[in-house]
Structures are given as structure tokens and as C-alpha cells.
Scaffold this active site. Structure first.
Site, PDB file in Angstrom:
ATOM      1  N   ASP A  11      13.109  62.703  11.988  1.00 27.37           N
ATOM      2  CA  ASP A  11      14.023  62.101  13.114  1.00 27.37           C
ATOM      3  C   ASP A  11      13.943  60.196  12.555  1.00 27.37           C
ATOM      4  O   ASP A  11      14.655  59.225  13.665  1.00 27.37           O
ATOM      5  CB  ASP A  11      13.539  61.594  14.356  1.00 27.37           C
ATOM      6  CG  ASP A  11      11.823  61.119  15.182  1.00 27.37           C
ATOM      7  OD1 ASP A  11      11.506  60.966  14.079  1.00 27.37           O
ATOM      8  OD2 ASP A  11      11.705  60.467  16.439  1.00 27.37           O
ATOM      9  N   ASP A  16       9.761  56.387   9.925  1.00 24.25           N
ATOM     10  CA  ASP A  16      10.030  57.529   9.075  1.00 24.25           C
ATOM     11  C   ASP A  16      10.525  56.672   7.483  1.00 24.25           C
ATOM     12  O   ASP A  16       9.843  58.535   6.687  1.00 24.25           O
ATOM     13  CB  ASP A  16      11.387  58.126  10.261  1.00 24.25           C
ATOM     14  CG  ASP A  16      11.225  58.537  11.101  1.00 24.25           C
ATOM     15  OD1 ASP A  16      10.898  60.047  10.522  1.00 24.25           O
ATOM     16  OD2 ASP A  16      10.573  58.259  11.796  1.00 24.25           O
TER      17      ASP A  16
END
Length: 324
Positions: A11, A16
Site C-alpha cells: 500500500d 513501503d
């Protein structure tokens, strides 16, 4: 040496992005594809964020797939702005561009996930960095999917009943508790979990963060830019939940899961146990319960990380941003 095959489900927020760059910096790792899911921001922003990361790292040959836009059941929770409203710190002025859509594969992320694993049975490590919706849906399309995986690495859940969204639940799991429940009940492949409390207890110093983002490379300049206006990276932000529980410091949450996947020696202490995600209750919904006493009588055990080799982890992080 044979390459380690990865599929990353994300996501894509700032953490990330850091985790993806870590995977891309390992010569022995081949990322077969990146599947996108809602979470830190909406799924369209997530796709754009992943494409930006791949562009910075000059790895645009890796296919990106658009996936779940919402939770498996119900309306789900609202996005939060921990990493900015767009997930990457709100520093890009071309966010409204639609050019990125031509770079995303037409195949849905869930279909791509089942296909990539089926084409490489027993060889793919799946790394899940966001809500587990894509994984739950993939299981419903192909119930044999977990048997074809080499292993599964998850950043999410909790091990002490401490939460960062609700009093008892972690963000990735509480965004879609049903999917988290399905995955931890039905993915019977070797499963490794970096919980929220674990990442916070193995935090790094802000001095190290400064060294990390001040390398003279495009990747480090990118990371410095996306963290420059983000309140989560401000030393003067004040006392937040993490500081109250674990003290201040830099926590690259998702990078812990990727680091463990590409180099298992960074995990220095772990516990193998049964777990279950709680689906009921005002405060407990989305919490991952660890069954130390075998009350659940579950045969499947997962590996929950407890301690990390932070020296090795720092080396991996430094290398991840030491890309031209």
C-alpha cells in the site's frame, strides 16, 4: 547462486518505498511483480508511488498491478495521513497526472499474484506490506495458492495487544480484519511476521536516518524529499503513541519484513506460535492474538519476530539508498 524470487504486495507509503528499494538493491533477488492495494492512501496513489520508486531505481521493467481498492467486508476505515495524504509526503506537484495509468498492467493484481506464483511453484516468497485484501482474494480464486508459495512475510499485526490505530490493533490489520483473519487461518505455508511492536522495539536512531538520506545518490535524495515535509519524520513532532510506548526513533516498519525475507540472519530471536485475528469487539477488532498456551489447538504455527540484528539491518538500509 539461484535468484530469490519475490512478489511484493504493498500500500506504498514512505516506509513501503524504503522496503521496495531494499529488495531492489539485493543482486540475488528478482522481484517478479509488485501488486498494489489500498491502505496508506487510495490504490491509484499507491500505483503511482510504486512507479515513482521503480523509476528512481531505474527498474521500470518490473510490472506493477492495480489491486483492491477497499476492504473485503464493509466500507472499511478512512485513510490516514501518517505519510501524507498521497502516501509519499505530499511533495510531488504532478499528482493529478493520468500518464501513470499507461504504465500499470491491465491484469488485476489478484490475478497476477496467483499467476506469478503458479508459474514458479515452490520458489516465490510473497512479502505483504499493507492490508491483506489482495492475499485473501487470491486465496478465494486459487485455494491451492499457499501450497505453491515458498514462504510468506508480513509486516502487520501485534504481539502485545498494543495498537497504533485503536488501543489494541495495528494499522494494516485493522484496515481489513477479515482479510487478515483469512490469511493467518488459511495460508499454511511458512509464515513470518514483523509486528508493529517488534518494529518499534528495534527502532533506529535519528542520527542514522540522517546518514541514510544524506548519501549522494538519487535514491537517497528521493527518500530525503519524501520525508522532508512529513510530520512522522519530525524530531519535534512531540509525544506520540510510539514515543510513549517505546521511546523516540526512526522506525522503517515495512523494511523489517523485506530484510528478513532477503537475509534471514537478521532475525536473532523469534517465537513460533499459533495466532488468530480478532474480528469482534469495539477495542479488540483487528488485534492479532498470540496463543502461547495452545488454547486454540491449531496445528499451523507462524514465526513472530522478537529481536533483530540492527547492525546488519543498517547495512541493508544503507545499501538500499546507495543506488545511482
Amino acid at each position: 547462486m539461484a535468484q530469490k524470487l519475490l512478489v511484493i504486495d504493498t500500500d506504498c507509503g514512505i516506509d513501503d518505498a524504503q522496503a521496495i528499494m531494499l529488495a531492489l538493491a539485493i543482486p540475488s533477488v528478482k522481484v517478479l511483480g509488485i501488486t498494489c492495494c489500498f491502505g496508506n492512501t487510495d490504490v491509484d496513489n499507491v500505483c503511482q508511488n510504486v512507479l515513482r520508486v521503480l523509476s528512481v531505481c531505474e527498474r521500470t521493467e518490473i510490472p506493477v498491478f492495480r489491486g483492491s481498492a477497499g476492504a473485503l467486508v464493509g466500507a472499511g476505515r478512512q485513510f490516514r495521513d501518517h505519510f501524507g495524504t498521497d502516501g509519499l509526503g505530499d511533495v510531488f506537484e504532478d499528482r493529478d497526472s493520468t500518464v501513470w495509468k499507461t504504465s500499470v498492467q491491465s491484469e488485476h493484481a489478484v490475478n497476477a499474484l496467483t499467476r506469478l506464483v503458479s508459474e514458479n511453484p515452490g520458489q516465490v516468497s510473497l512479502v505483504a506490506l499493507g492490508p491483506l485484501t489482495n492475499l485473501a482474494l487470491a486465496l478465494r480464486l486459487d485455494p491451492a495458492l499457499p501450497d505453491k508459495l515458498k514462504d510468506l512475510y508480513i509486516m502487520g499485526g501485534n504481539m502485545e495487544g498494543k495498537g497504533n490505530v485503536t488501543p489494541c490493533a495495528e494499522f494494516n490489520f485493522v484496515m481489513d480484519p477479515e482479510s487478515a483473519y483469512v490469511v493467518l487461518e488459511e495460508y499454511l505455508c511458512p509464515t513470518h511476521i514483523a509486528t508493529w511492536e517488534f518494529t518499534c522495539r528495534n527502532k533506529l536512531s535519528w542520527d542514522f536516518f540522517d546518514q541514510l538520506v544524506n548519501q549522494e545518490t538519487s535514491a537517497s535524495r528521493f527518500m530525503k524529499k519524501i520525508t522532508s515535509k512529513c510530520w512522522a519524520f519530525s524530531r519535534e513532532f512531540g509525544v506520540n503513541k510510539r514515543d510513549v510506548l517505546f521511546g523516540p526513533g526512526y522506525v522503517p516498519y515495512d523494511a523489517f519484513a523485506v530484510a528478513a525475507c532477503v537475509d534471514g540472519s537478521v532475525v536473532t530471536e523469534k517465537v513460533d506460535c499459533a495466532v488468530r485475528v480478532e474480528l469482534h469487539g469495539e477495542l479488540g477488532r483487528g488485534m492479532m492474538a498470540i496463543d502461547h498456551t495452545n488454547t486454540l489447538r491449531k496445528n499451523h504455527r507462524v514465526c513472530v519476530f522478537k529481536e533483530f540484528d540492527t547492525c546488519k539491518f543498517k547495512e541493508l538500509l544503507m545499501a538500499s539508498l546507495n543506488q545511482p
